[in-house]
Design a protein around this motif. Structure first.
Motif, PDB file in Angstrom:
ATOM      1  N   ALA A  12       3.072   9.899 -15.464  1.00  0.00           N
ATOM      2  CA  ALA A  12       3.935  10.076 -14.297  1.00  0.00           C
ATOM      3  C   ALA A  12       4.125   8.760 -13.547  1.00  0.00           C
ATOM      4  O   ALA A  12       5.220   8.451 -13.082  1.00  0.00           O
ATOM      5  N   PHE A  13       3.061   7.967 -13.440  1.00  0.00           N
ATOM      6  CA  PHE A  13       3.173   6.678 -12.766  1.00  0.00           C
ATOM      7  C   PHE A  13       4.023   5.709 -13.593  1.00  0.00           C
ATOM      8  O   PHE A  13       4.812   4.944 -13.050  1.00  0.00           O
ATOM      9  N   MET A  14       3.844   5.735 -14.904  1.00  0.00           N
ATOM     10  CA  MET A  14       4.650   4.880 -15.785  1.00  0.00           C
ATOM     11  C   MET A  14       6.140   5.203 -15.651  1.00  0.00           C
ATOM     12  O   MET A  14       6.987   4.313 -15.717  1.00  0.00           O
TER      13      MET A  14
ATOM     14  N   HIS B 214       0.834  -1.209   0.000  1.00  0.00           N
ATOM     15  CA  HIS B 214       0.000   0.000   0.000  1.00  0.00           C
ATOM     16  C   HIS B 214       0.864   1.253   0.000  1.00  0.00           C
ATOM     17  O   HIS B 214       0.600   2.204  -0.741  1.00  0.00           O
ATOM     18  N   ARG B 215       1.896   1.256   0.828  1.00  0.00           N
ATOM     19  CA  ARG B 215       2.781   2.426   0.883  1.00  0.00           C
ATOM     20  C   ARG B 215       3.483   2.636  -0.452  1.00  0.00           C
ATOM     21  O   ARG B 215       3.637   3.778  -0.917  1.00  0.00           O
TER      22      ARG B 215
ATOM     23  N   TRP C 233       1.552   9.197  -5.666  1.00  0.00           N
ATOM     24  CA  TRP C 233       0.436  10.142  -5.670  1.00  0.00           C
ATOM     25  C   TRP C 233       0.828  11.485  -5.062  1.00  0.00           C
ATOM     26  O   TRP C 233       0.362  12.538  -5.518  1.00  0.00           O
ATOM     27  N   SER C 234       1.645  11.454  -4.026  1.00  0.00           N
ATOM     28  CA  SER C 234       1.915  12.660  -3.241  1.00  0.00           C
ATOM     29  C   SER C 234       2.472  13.819  -4.063  1.00  0.00           C
ATOM     30  O   SER C 234       1.923  14.931  -4.026  1.00  0.00           O
ATOM     31  N   PRO C 235       3.562  13.631  -4.829  1.00  0.00           N
ATOM     32  CA  PRO C 235       4.080  14.777  -5.587  1.00  0.00           C
ATOM     33  C   PRO C 235       3.134  15.248  -6.678  1.00  0.00           C
ATOM     34  O   PRO C 235       3.080  16.449  -6.975  1.00  0.00           O
ATOM     35  N   TYR C 236       2.361  14.334  -7.259  1.00  0.00           N
ATOM     36  CA  TYR C 236       1.510  14.721  -8.378  1.00  0.00           C
ATOM     37  C   TYR C 236       0.287  15.508  -7.913  1.00  0.00           C
ATOM     38  O   TYR C 236      -0.259  16.312  -8.664  1.00  0.00           O
TER      39      TYR C 236
END
Length: 299
Positions: free
Chosen positions: A163-165, A6-7, A13-16
């Protein structure tokens, strides 16, 4: 879900969605969508047509979060009328959450139902599944582009999917199109329905309380003398009554009313004189905080 997994999934997600990132969005994306909304409302006004503001707000929030998150957004405000189908579909899905939270084995069962049956028995769920296909197709296309030598130059505009990719925080197993699609669906569900409810509730309470409406309009007219020159986020944050209205709106509208479980796997939690052992699921409803008169007294 495993705590470490989960972490790992949560970190990108946080920076985006940081405040700095969102502030950069305002002139390029958020204001552009709001301008479309204003033009559409003017069209309704000239035609003497009533507006279901829930649908209008749903279109705005869906367009903003989809434009920010996906290579290709929904563009619901481009339709002749304010779209109601997406809002109704997500509302229908949200009503299942209480059951699905308790009976997780229903997920694979629902996934196994053929699309033609779903279309016939539940048009709302069918729209959600069509949306998943739309997101998966974009994730697959991004995944294909990653393998090209000129990937950086040929990819479309920035998006959460991309960004996730590209995130160094995620292993390749978490960059599969199916996983990126799942993250994208979380964004559209969490970023549209909850914000729509907040805008809807805030609008109602402002209009239902003439004193609040008058005081808010006075501040807005003083701080924004020319409506054709909308202020930046930093300027909006310096309007005390607007901020008070916004925070009170967020207090009375709950993103989720059900319990959200958390587990600390490695340490004892101390709550007053109670020691909570590691690995113990802890959860509570937001209503117990937001509606607590000791924290928010009713003056």
């Amino acid at each position: 879900m495993d705590h470490d997994k989960h972490r790992q999934r949560r970190e990108p997600w946080s920076p985006y969605f940081s405040k700095q990132s969102v502030a950069r969005l305002q002139p390029l994306l958020v204001q552009a969508v709001v301008d479309k909304l204003c033009l559409k409302l003017q069209e309704y006004q000239k035609a003497g047509k009533p507006v279901v503001m829930t649908n209008a707000f749903s279109c705005v929030t869906c367009d903003i979060i989809s434009e920010y998150s996906f290579p290709e957004g929904y563009d619901l405000l481009e339709k002749p009328e304010f779209d109601s189908a997406h809002y109704e579909a997500w509302m229908g899905l949200s009503k299942l959450c209480h059951v699905l939270k308790q009976f997780g084995w229903l997920y694979p069962l629902l996934d196994s139902i053929p699309m033609w049956i779903t279309k016939w028995t539940s048009p709302e769920m069918y729209l959600i599944l069509q949306g998943q296909k739309f997101l998966l197709a974009q994730a697959i296309e991004l995944s294909k582009q990653r393998g090209k030598p000129d990937y950086k130059e040929t990819t479309s505009r920035p998006s959460m999917m991309k960004a996730f990719m590209d995130s160094p925080l995620l292993p390749e197993s978490e960059k599969a199109p199916s996983r990126i699609k799942a993250e994208a669906q979380i964004a559209i569900g969490a970023g549209s329905l909850t914000t729509t409810h907040a805008l809807k509730a805030g609008t109602y309470h402002i209009l239902a309380n003439p004193d609040v409406h008058a005081r808010l309009m006075t501040e807005l007219e003083e701080r924004i003398p020319d409506p054709n020159k909308p202020p930046k986020l930093r300027e909006l944050e310096q309007m005390p009554y607007l901020q008070a209205v916004m925070h009170e709106t967020l207090r009375i509208t709950y993103g989720t009313a059900h319990r959200l479980s958390r587990i600390f796997p490695n340490r004892v939690l101390q709550y007053k004189d109670l020691a909570i052992p590691p690995g113990t699921p802890i959860s509570m409803s937001q209503l117990h905080i937001h509606d607590n008169e000791r924290i928010f007294p009713d003056h």
